[in-house]
Motif scaffolding. Structure first.
Motif, PDB file in Angstrom:
ATOM      1  N   ASP A  49      78.017  21.684  22.734  1.00 61.34           N
ATOM      2  CA  ASP A  49      76.824  20.845  22.642  1.00 61.34           C
ATOM      3  C   ASP A  49      75.811  21.483  21.704  1.00 61.34           C
ATOM      4  OD1 ASP A  49      74.912  18.985  22.977  1.00 61.34           O
ATOM      5  OD2 ASP A  49      74.380  19.540  25.036  1.00 61.34           O
ATOM      6  N   CYS A  50      75.892  21.171  20.427  1.00 59.79           N
ATOM      7  CA  CYS A  50      74.962  21.726  19.464  1.00 59.79           C
ATOM      8  C   CYS A  50      74.541  20.652  18.483  1.00 59.79           C
ATOM      9  CB  CYS A  50      75.554  22.925  18.739  1.00 59.79           C
ATOM     10  SG  CYS A  50      77.135  22.600  17.942  1.00 59.79           S
ATOM     11  N   LEU A  51      73.542  20.946  17.693  1.00 57.57           N
ATOM     12  CA  LEU A  51      72.963  19.963  16.786  1.00 57.57           C
ATOM     13  C   LEU A  51      73.680  19.958  15.444  1.00 57.57           C
ATOM     14  CD1 LEU A  51      69.155  20.515  17.336  1.00 57.57           C
ATOM     15  CD2 LEU A  51      70.504  18.561  18.068  1.00 57.57           C
ATOM     16  N   GLU A  52      73.875  18.781  14.883  1.00 58.20           N
ATOM     17  CA  GLU A  52      74.392  18.659  13.534  1.00 58.20           C
ATOM     18  C   GLU A  52      73.238  18.897  12.566  1.00 58.20           C
ATOM     19  OE1 GLU A  52      77.056  15.542  10.907  1.00 58.20           O
ATOM     20  OE2 GLU A  52      76.007  14.865  12.700  1.00 58.20           O
ATOM     21  N   ASP A  53      73.413  19.870  11.661  1.00 60.97           N
ATOM     22  CA  ASP A  53      72.366  20.227  10.702  1.00 60.97           C
ATOM     23  C   ASP A  53      71.059  20.570  11.411  1.00 60.97           C
ATOM     24  OD1 ASP A  53      74.096  19.793   8.561  1.00 60.97           O
ATOM     25  OD2 ASP A  53      73.652  17.647   8.591  1.00 60.97           O
ATOM     26  N   GLY A  54      71.143  21.313  12.494  1.00 61.11           N
ATOM     27  CA  GLY A  54      69.939  21.683  13.220  1.00 61.11           C
ATOM     28  C   GLY A  54      70.210  22.840  14.149  1.00 61.11           C
ATOM     29  N   ASN A  55      69.226  23.172  14.972  1.00 59.88           N
ATOM     30  CA  ASN A  55      69.385  24.250  15.928  1.00 59.88           C
ATOM     31  C   ASN A  55      68.341  24.094  17.020  1.00 59.88           C
ATOM     32  OD1 ASN A  55      66.893  25.397  14.929  1.00 59.88           O
ATOM     33  ND2 ASN A  55      68.073  26.261  13.232  1.00 59.88           N
ATOM     34  N   TYR A  56      68.339  25.018  17.952  1.00 56.28           N
ATOM     35  CA  TYR A  56      67.354  25.048  19.021  1.00 56.28           C
ATOM     36  C   TYR A  56      66.513  26.310  18.900  1.00 56.28           C
ATOM     37  CZ  TYR A  56      70.427  21.568  21.223  1.00 56.28           C
ATOM     38  OH  TYR A  56      71.186  20.465  21.488  1.00 56.28           O
ATOM     39  N   THR A  57      65.277  26.214  19.329  1.00 60.81           N
ATOM     40  CA  THR A  57      64.422  27.397  19.433  1.00 60.81           C
ATOM     41  C   THR A  57      64.096  27.632  20.903  1.00 60.81           C
ATOM     42  OG1 THR A  57      63.433  27.009  17.265  1.00 60.81           O
ATOM     43  CG2 THR A  57      62.253  28.473  18.768  1.00 60.81           C
ATOM     44  N   VAL A  58      64.407  28.832  21.381  1.00 59.47           N
ATOM     45  CA  VAL A  58      64.072  29.236  22.739  1.00 59.47           C
ATOM     46  C   VAL A  58      62.877  30.183  22.664  1.00 59.47           C
ATOM     47  CG1 VAL A  58      64.853  30.580  24.728  1.00 59.47           C
ATOM     48  CG2 VAL A  58      66.411  28.980  23.620  1.00 59.47           C
ATOM     49  N   ARG A  59      61.919  30.005  23.564  1.00 61.97           N
ATOM     50  CA  ARG A  59      60.821  30.952  23.655  1.00 61.97           C
ATOM     51  C   ARG A  59      60.710  31.438  25.097  1.00 61.97           C
ATOM     52  NH1 ARG A  59      55.259  27.276  23.015  1.00 61.97           N
ATOM     53  NH2 ARG A  59      55.517  26.047  24.925  1.00 61.97           N
ATOM     54  N   TYR A  60      60.286  32.695  25.252  1.00 63.28           N
ATOM     55  CA  TYR A  60      60.111  33.245  26.599  1.00 63.28           C
ATOM     56  C   TYR A  60      59.060  34.343  26.548  1.00 63.28           C
ATOM     57  CZ  TYR A  60      63.244  36.950  24.875  1.00 63.28           C
ATOM     58  OH  TYR A  60      63.810  37.960  24.155  1.00 63.28           O
ATOM     59  N   ARG A  61      58.454  34.597  27.711  1.00 64.71           N
ATOM     60  CA  ARG A  61      57.422  35.618  27.790  1.00 64.71           C
ATOM     61  C   ARG A  61      57.185  35.976  29.247  1.00 64.71           C
ATOM     62  NH1 ARG A  61      51.784  32.226  26.563  1.00 64.71           N
ATOM     63  NH2 ARG A  61      51.980  30.746  28.285  1.00 64.71           N
ATOM     64  N   GLU A  62      56.670  37.180  29.471  1.00 68.21           N
ATOM     65  CA  GLU A  62      56.096  37.478  30.771  1.00 68.21           C
ATOM     66  C   GLU A  62      54.858  36.615  30.935  1.00 68.21           C
ATOM     67  OE1 GLU A  62      55.790  41.614  32.142  1.00 68.21           O
ATOM     68  OE2 GLU A  62      56.745  42.156  30.241  1.00 68.21           O
ATOM     69  N   THR A 108      66.412  31.740  17.927  1.00 62.53           N
ATOM     70  CA  THR A 108      67.081  30.545  17.425  1.00 62.53           C
ATOM     71  C   THR A 108      68.522  30.513  17.924  1.00 62.53           C
ATOM     72  OG1 THR A 108      65.700  30.527  15.453  1.00 62.53           O
ATOM     73  CG2 THR A 108      67.734  29.261  15.355  1.00 62.53           C
ATOM     74  N   CYS A 109      68.975  29.341  18.397  1.00 55.14           N
ATOM     75  CA  CYS A 109      70.308  29.210  18.978  1.00 55.14           C
ATOM     76  C   CYS A 109      71.002  27.975  18.388  1.00 55.14           C
ATOM     77  CB  CYS A 109      70.244  29.038  20.494  1.00 55.14           C
ATOM     78  SG  CYS A 109      69.373  30.355  21.322  1.00 55.14           S
ATOM     79  N   PRO A 110      72.302  28.062  18.017  1.00 52.14           N
ATOM     80  CA  PRO A 110      73.013  26.897  17.505  1.00 52.14           C
ATOM     81  C   PRO A 110      73.556  25.996  18.614  1.00 52.14           C
ATOM     82  CG  PRO A 110      74.418  28.814  17.404  1.00 52.14           C
ATOM     83  CD  PRO A 110      73.101  29.293  17.909  1.00 52.14           C
ATOM     84  N   ALA A 111      73.792  26.550  19.809  1.00 49.71           N
ATOM     85  CA  ALA A 111      74.395  25.791  20.902  1.00 49.71           C
ATOM     86  C   ALA A 111      73.395  25.612  22.034  1.00 49.71           C
ATOM     87  CB  ALA A 111      75.652  26.508  21.418  1.00 49.71           C
ATOM     88  N   SER A 112      73.802  24.870  23.079  1.00 52.92           N
ATOM     89  CA  SER A 112      72.865  24.511  24.151  1.00 52.92           C
ATOM     90  C   SER A 112      72.917  25.456  25.343  1.00 52.92           C
ATOM     91  CB  SER A 112      73.145  23.084  24.629  1.00 52.92           C
ATOM     92  OG  SER A 112      74.446  22.994  25.163  1.00 52.92           O
ATOM     93  N   ASP A 113      73.476  26.655  25.142  1.00 47.41           N
ATOM     94  CA  ASP A 113      73.461  27.705  26.150  1.00 47.41           C
ATOM     95  C   ASP A 113      73.241  29.031  25.446  1.00 47.41           C
ATOM     96  OD1 ASP A 113      75.548  25.580  27.021  1.00 47.41           O
ATOM     97  OD2 ASP A 113      74.977  26.541  28.903  1.00 47.41           O
ATOM     98  N   THR A 114      72.533  29.941  26.063  1.00 47.52           N
ATOM     99  CA  THR A 114      72.397  31.278  25.493  1.00 47.52           C
ATOM    100  C   THR A 114      72.047  32.262  26.591  1.00 47.52           C
ATOM    101  OG1 THR A 114      71.399  32.569  23.701  1.00 47.52           O
ATOM    102  CG2 THR A 114      69.910  31.178  24.965  1.00 47.52           C
ATOM    103  N   VAL A 115      72.377  33.514  26.374  1.00 53.88           N
ATOM    104  CA  VAL A 115      72.004  34.582  27.298  1.00 53.88           C
ATOM    105  C   VAL A 115      70.843  35.369  26.692  1.00 53.88           C
ATOM    106  CG1 VAL A 115      72.744  36.734  28.379  1.00 53.88           C
ATOM    107  CG2 VAL A 115      74.283  34.771  28.330  1.00 53.88           C
ATOM    108  N   ILE A 116      69.758  35.508  27.445  1.00 48.28           N
ATOM    109  CA  ILE A 116      68.617  36.331  27.055  1.00 48.28           C
ATOM    110  C   ILE A 116      68.705  37.639  27.837  1.00 48.28           C
ATOM    111  CG2 ILE A 116      66.105  36.500  26.945  1.00 48.28           C
ATOM    112  CD1 ILE A 116      67.117  34.270  25.222  1.00 48.28           C
TER     113      ILE A 116
END
Length: 503
Positions: A118-131, A140-148
């Motif tokens: 599950d990823c974007l054609e000609d695109g990507n996802y941006t994940v943000r996180y913080r305390e 930046t992630c190409p798919a719809s799952d990632t490990v932080i």
């Protein structure tokens, strides 16, 4: 891509047949037997070399492997995401310092479906996180799952995700607050104090405003269902995902009130006030009801719980001399009505106004829940070996390995576990050669490693006969436990599985 699997003894060899000789492989192994989010996370090498490792003996694994063509490392994607619609983000713990993020236009649970596609054609996802209240970190992630990873243990983080294409970025998802796991330690409960604009029901379930909230940490439960929110509902939010639910620990926030001899002259005249439902996030099988005394002629209370089951209306009535009580053995995804009636030796008073509550979904990280299936436990008095901190009702069930498991309750989520070769024979303690019985939760069909009672060394315990083993999934043997055996045993277990699981 095809895979050939060969199992010999305790070794499983998986050979992935590559589409061509130039193809390299990458992927993940995620074990979730004792816990949906096992603390064992292995990232396969990205250079296509063979990889060999020892892994825990768990009943379930998720293995995701994808080919990486040597001449085209760009991921081939076909997904399209509406940039105007916020994504739904779900988070699960992997280790005390890492989490798995999973998102999409529809709600899903972590590890659901093919995590590579599950990823974007000609695109990507941006994940943000913080305390909480700190600066954002972006990824930046190409798919719809990632490990932080590289997070702090036992720390609250805020996460968000948005889709992007060449022209612009989409909207951020709603913020999700997630507490990373603790490294083998747990919070020490202290007396509770919680106040909100229209409720101040607690009478001591120190400042614990960080533990109790009128809103849950996550709007949705483990299955993506929205949690019930109302003015009379308070959430206890400090339970970790792989920590078993505990009625005893939750009740420790509610001080016991000493009974006082009263000379009553009439039945109670006023109903109890401020009836509040205190629920633990991730624990659908019980709630704690808390209320305020309004009539000095009251000496005890009748707590009435109602729900509609397959056989019509079901009612549970409890009696207590406190102004709080736990209501146990609730069913997941069910609607309940609660009210409290004051009493004394001369009669009953008027009941409080009823309050409603809907339980959340059963957590698949705890056990396999089959909707509509009755609990498997049968009440049966059995002959038990000594050494137990529980003195309540006894229940038994037959196991797939031709043994009987016996349970003696402290409450529905804390109990002593025994084992026997026959229903009418003696039920023995179960020893553990490598821990303190944490993996014995398998005997009550829980995937979790449990919390257990006084953890003494084997030579600090009396020698006795009993069953024993070293690891989850291992068959039990019979012989000496305690004493010089190197097998410990404990007085109670908390596994997250309610017993008997019905009224």
């Amino acid at each position: 891509m095809k895979v050939r699997i060969n199992a010999t003894g305790d070794t499983i060899v998986m050979k992935f047949v590559r589409p061509n000789a130039d193809t390299k492989l990458e992927g993940y192994i995620l074990g979730y037997g004792s816990s949906m989010f096992s603390k064992q996370f292995i990232q396969l090498p990205e250079n296509g070399l063979p990889y060999e490792t020892e892994i825990d003996a768990e009943p379930k694994y998720l293995i995701a492997v994808q080919p990486i063509p040597v001449n085209d490392v760009k991921k081939q994607c076909t997904g399209n995401v509406n940039l105007e619609k916020p994504l739904h983000l779900v988070i699960g713990s992997v280790t005390p310092t890492s989490v798995l993020l999973s998102w999409g236009t529809l709600l899903k649970t972590p590890y659901e479906g093919n995590i590579m596609n599950d990823c974007l054609e000609d695109g990507n996802y941006t994940v943000r996180y913080r305390e909480r209240n700190r600066k954002w970190t972006y990824q930046t992630c190409p798919a719809s799952d990632t490990v932080i990873d590289s997070l702090k243990p036992n720390t609250a983080y805020e996460f968000g995700v948005r889709p992007n294409n060449k022209e612009r970025s989409g909207v951020w998802s709603k913020p999700v607050i997630h507490n990373t796991n603790m490294s083998g330690t747990y919070l020490n409960p202290s007396p509770l104090s919680f106040h909100s604009s229209n409720h101040s029901p607690f009478k001591s379930t120190g400042d614990n405003s960080s533990v109790f909230s009128s809103l849950p940490t996550s709007e949705v439960d483990a299955m993506g269902k929205k949690r019930f929110v109302a003015p009379h509902v308070i959430y206890k939010t400090d339970k970790k995902p792989d920590e078993p639910c505990s009625i005893t620990k939750s009740l420790s926030f509610f001080p016991e009130e000493e009974g006082v001899e009263q000379n009553v002259t009439a039945p109670p005249r006023l109903p109890p006030s401020n009836l509040t439902v205190v629920t633990v996030e991730g624990c659908p099988s019980f709630v704690i009801l808390d209320w305020e005394k309004t009539d000095n002629d009251t000496t005890e209370y009748e707590v009435i719980s109602r729900t509609h089951g397959p056989n019509g209306e079901e009612v549970s009535i409890l009696t207590t001399n406190q102004t709080h009580t736990a209501v146990e053995n609730l069913k997941p995804e069910n609607s309940y009505e609660f009210k409290v009636k004051p009493k004394n030796e001369l009669g009953e008073g008027p009941a409080s106004k009823p309050v409603l509550f809907n339980t959340e979904s059963a957590d698949p990280r705890v056990s396999e829940n089959v909707s509509g299936k009755d609990a498997i436990w049968t009440q049966f008095p059995f002959k038990a070996d000594s050494y137990s901190e529980c003195n309540g009702k006894q229940y038994v069930k037959r196991t797939w390995y031709r043994k009987f498991v016996g349970i003696q309750l402290c409450n529905s989520l804390r109990y002593k576990i025994y084992m026997s070769d026959s229903l009418t024979g003696k039920f023995y303690n179960i020893g553990d050669q490598t821990g303190h019985g944490e993996d014995h939760c398998q005997f009550v069909d829980s995937f979790l490693d449990g919390q257990t009672g006084s953890q003494l060394l084997a030579d600090q315990l009396p020698s006795r006969s009993g069953f024993y083993r070293a690891m989850r999934q291992e068959p039990v043997n019979f012989g000496e436990i305690g004493g010089n055996s190197h097998a410990t045993y404990v007085g109670w277990y908390e596994c997250g599985t309610p017993i008997p699981g019905k009224w």
